[in-house]
Design an enzyme around this catalytic site. Structure first.
Site, PDB file in Angstrom:
ATOM      1  CG  PHE A   1      -1.952   1.002   1.284  1.00 36.41           C
ATOM      2  CD1 PHE A   1      -3.117   0.828   0.564  1.00 36.41           C
ATOM      3  CD2 PHE A   1      -1.803   2.154   2.035  1.00 36.41           C
ATOM      4  CE1 PHE A   1      -4.120   1.783   0.596  1.00 36.41           C
ATOM      5  CE2 PHE A   1      -2.803   3.112   2.073  1.00 36.41           C
ATOM      6  CZ  PHE A   1      -3.960   2.930   1.347  1.00 36.41           C
TER       7      PHE A   1
ATOM      8  CG  ASP B   1       0.111  -3.276   6.753  1.00 31.82           C
ATOM      9  OD1 ASP B   1      -1.003  -3.624   7.183  1.00 31.82           O
ATOM     10  OD2 ASP B   1       0.385  -2.112   6.410  1.00 31.82           O
TER      11      ASP B   1
ATOM     12  CE1 TYR C   1      -9.087   1.856   7.323  1.00 29.40           C
ATOM     13  CE2 TYR C   1      -8.063   2.623   9.345  1.00 29.40           C
ATOM     14  CZ  TYR C   1      -7.998   2.372   7.987  1.00 29.40           C
ATOM     15  OH  TYR C   1      -6.838   2.633   7.308  1.00 29.40           O
ATOM     16  CE  LYS C   2      -7.817  -0.630   5.024  1.00 29.86           C
ATOM     17  NZ  LYS C   2      -6.382  -0.659   4.766  1.00 29.86           N
TER      18      LYS C   2
ATOM     19  NE  ARG D   1     -10.285  -2.546  -2.893  1.00 33.06           N
ATOM     20  CZ  ARG D   1      -9.691  -2.029  -1.823  1.00 33.06           C
ATOM     21  NH1 ARG D   1      -8.538  -2.496  -1.419  1.00 33.06           N
ATOM     22  NH2 ARG D   1     -10.235  -1.047  -1.157  1.00 33.06           N
TER      23      ARG D   1
HETATM   24  C1  LIG Z   1      -5.678   0.664   4.639  1.00 33.30           C
HETATM   25  C2  LIG Z   1      -4.197   0.573   4.670  1.00 33.30           C
HETATM   26  C3  LIG Z   1      -3.405   1.592   5.248  1.00 33.30           C
HETATM   27  C4  LIG Z   1      -4.026   2.863   5.759  1.00 33.30           C
HETATM   28  O1  LIG Z   1      -3.254   3.474   6.740  1.00 33.30           O
HETATM   29  P1  LIG Z   1      -3.940   4.539   7.719  1.00 33.30           P
HETATM   30  O2  LIG Z   1      -2.805   5.179   8.410  1.00 33.30           O
HETATM   31  O3  LIG Z   1      -4.861   3.797   8.630  1.00 33.30           O
HETATM   32  O4  LIG Z   1      -4.723   5.501   6.877  1.00 33.30           O
HETATM   33  C5  LIG Z   1      -2.037   1.387   5.323  1.00 33.30           C
HETATM   34  N1  LIG Z   1      -1.470   0.254   4.839  1.00 33.30           N
HETATM   35  C6  LIG Z   1      -2.200  -0.727   4.257  1.00 33.30           C
HETATM   36  C7  LIG Z   1      -1.528  -1.958   3.756  1.00 33.30           C
HETATM   37  C8  LIG Z   1      -3.583  -0.587   4.136  1.00 33.30           C
HETATM   38  O5  LIG Z   1      -4.303  -1.524   3.532  1.00 33.30           O
END
Ligand SMILES: *Cc1c(COP(=O)(O)O)cnc(C)c1O
Length: 397
Positions: free
Chosen positions: A113, A184, A209-210, A356
Site C-alpha cells: 500500500f 502489515d 476500521y476494515k 474490488r
Molecule cells: C488501509 C491501509 C493503510 C491505511 O493506513 P492509515 O494510516 O490507517 O490511513 C495502510 N497500509 C495498508 C496496507 C492498508 O491496507
C-alpha cells in the site's frame, strides 16, 4: 462453530444495500450508537477527568489489544492499540532498523500500500546513508532477501489483487538470512487466520476500521514479538509510552514491553466503538470465517466468469493464495462500479481499472452474492454504466 446468522444480526446493514466493501470500512455494530451515547453521557459527561481511572480509559489500548491478539495469533500482552496504521508502520520500521545496526536495506514490494512505502521513504530520507528502501515485485521478494536486508516490510494480503504472501515461509527465510520481518495485516486481521507467534514474526501492524468493523478513524494496532518487546527503543517516544508517565520526568524511560509503543492520549471514543465490534468478534472463530469466506469468493468468481465475460479476474484463482476479497479488471471499471453503487451493490475501485469486492462472512451470505452478480450482469448487458454521472471521477473511489 461460529453462528453467522447471529453475527449478521449484530450489524446495521442499510435496506436494499449489498455491502461488499467491508475490506475498506466495515459496517456499524447495532450496539454502537447506544454504547457511545452511554459512554458520552455517563463517562465523559459525568466523570470528566476521573473517567481515565473510573472507566478504565487508560487501560483500553492494552485490553483491546489482547482481544485482537486472539484473532491474529499473537501472544497475550504483546499487542497495543493507538494512532493510525501509517504511524505504526513507521514505529515498527524504526525499531527494526535499530535492532539491525549493521544493515541498511528495507525490503518491500510493489504490491504494498502506498502509505507503507511513503512512511519508509520518509524514514530513509531522515536517516540519510543509514537506510535504503528496496522495492521488488511481490513474486521476487524471496529471492531478494539477501544478507544486507535489515527488515522486510510486507503487507500479507495485497490491497488490490487480494494475493497472499506466505507469512510463515517468508518469515523463516528472512530470519535465516538474519533479517527481521514486519507484517502489515490491514487486509488480514478479521479476514483470514493469522498465526504471528507460530510464524515467529518480529513485528506486525494493522488497522481496525476494515474487516474488524471498528468504525471510520478506528485505532491501529502494533505487535512486537516478546523477544524484542523489552529491547526496542521507540523512535516516537511519547509520554504514554514512558515507564512512568505521571512522574512527568524530563527524560524518557521506555515502558515495559509493547507498552512503549504507545505514543499519546488514546482516542477513547473510537476505542469504545471498537469495543462494540470486538464484542461480536469474541464469538467468532477465524477458521470458520476462512471456510465461509472461501465459499463466498468461489461462488462470486464462478458466477461472474459465467455471466460477465468482459471482466477479467485479477485475484489469484487459487483460494489458498487469496485473502477475503476478489478483484476483477474491466475497461470502464470505474463507471461500472459507480453504476453498481447506484443500484445498491457497494464495492470499490482502484486505479487504473480494478473493481474490488470484499466478502465478510459475518454479514454477507450466498444470497447476497447471487443478487450482486445479477445486478452486475444487468448493468453490463444493458451498458447501463455508460452515463455521464458514472464516468465522472469522485474524490474517494
Ligand atoms: C488501509 C491501509 C493503510 C491505511 O493506513 P492509515 O494510516 O490507517 O490511513 C495502510 N497500509 C495498508 C496496507 C492498508 O491496507
Amino acid at each position: 462453530m461460529t453462528d453467522f446468522t447471529w453475527t449478521r444480526k449484530q450489524f446495521h446493514l442499510p435496506m436494499g444495500m449489498i455491502y461488499l466493501d467491508g475490506n475498506s470500512l466495515g459496517p456499524m455494530p447495532k450496539a454502537a450508537p447506544a454504547r457511545i451515547d452511554a459512554m458520552l453521557r455517563a463517562e465523559w459527561g459525568e466523570q470528566l477527568i476521573t473517567g481515565w481511572n473510573a472507566s478504565g480509559w487508560m487501560a483500553q489500548p492494552r485490553s483491546l489489544g489482547d482481544r485482537i491478539a486472539r484473532l491474529i495469533g499473537a501472544e497475550k500482552g504483546h499487542v497495543v492499540m493507538g494512532d493510525t496504521l501509517s504511524i505504526k508502520v513507521y514505529q515498527a520500521l524504526a525499531a527494526a532498523l535499530q535492532l539491525r545496526p549493521d544493515r541498511r536495506v528495507i525490503l518491500s514490494d510493489t504490491g504494498n500500500f502506498p502509505s507503507d512505502l511513503y512512511m519508509a521513504q520518509g524514514l530513509v530520507k531522515l536517516l540519510g546513508d543509514r537506510a535504503e528502501l528496496r522495492v521488488v515485485k511481490p513474486q521476487d521478494v524471496a529471492d531478494n532477501i539477501t544478507e544486507d536486508v535489515a527488515v522486510t516490510l510486507l503487507t500479507e494480503v495485497d490491497y488490490r489483487t487480494g494475493r497472499m504472501h506466505d507469512m510463515a515461509a517468508l518469515t523463516a527465510l528472512a530470519q535465516n538470512k538474519g533479517a527481521l520481518t514486519i507484517w502489515d495485516l490491514a487486509h488480514s486481521a478479521g479476514a483470514i487466520p493469522v498465526d504471528l507467534a507460530g510464524a515467529q514474526a518480529d513485528f506486525a501492524v494493522g488497522c481496525t476500521y476494515k474487516y474488524l468493523n471498528g468504525g471510520p478513524g478506528a485505532p491501529a494496532f502494533i505487535y512486537v514479538a516478546p523477544r524484542h518487546a523489552d529491547v526496542v527503543d521507540p523512535a516516537l517516544a511519547g509520554w504514554l509510552g514512558h515507564a512512568k508517565p505521571f512522574d512527568f520526568s524530563r527524560d524518557y524511560t521506555p515502558g515495559a514491553g509493547v507498552e512503549r509503543m504507545r505514543v499519546g492520549t488514546p482516542p477513547v471514543v473510537q476505542m469504545t466503538l471498537l469495543e462494540t465490534a470486538l464484542d461480536i468478534w469474541d464469538r467468532v472463530d477465524m477458521a470458520d470465517v476462512r471456510r465461509q469466506s472461501i465459499a463466498l469468493c468461489e461462488d462470486f468468481i464462478e458466477r461472474v466468469e459465467a455471466e460477465c465475460p468482459q471482466l477479467k479476474l485479477f485475484s489469484p484463482r487459487d483460494a489458498t493464495r487469496r485473502g477475503s476479497q476478489v478483484s476483477f479488471r474491466a475497461e470502464n471499471g470505474y463507471a461500472i462500479m459507480q453504476a453498481l453503487i447506484a443500484d445498491g451493490v457497494i464495492g470499490d475501485f482502484r486505479a487504473p481499472d480494478v473493481m474490488r469486492f470484499g466478502f465478510c462472512p459475518l454479514y454477507i451470505t450466498h444470497d447476497d452474492v447471487e443478487e450482486a452478480v445479477s445486478v452486475l450482469t444487468r448493468i453490463l448487458r444493458g451498458a447501463l454504466w455508460d452515463k455521464p454521472e458514472f464516468l465522472q471521477r469522485k474524490a474517494v473511489t
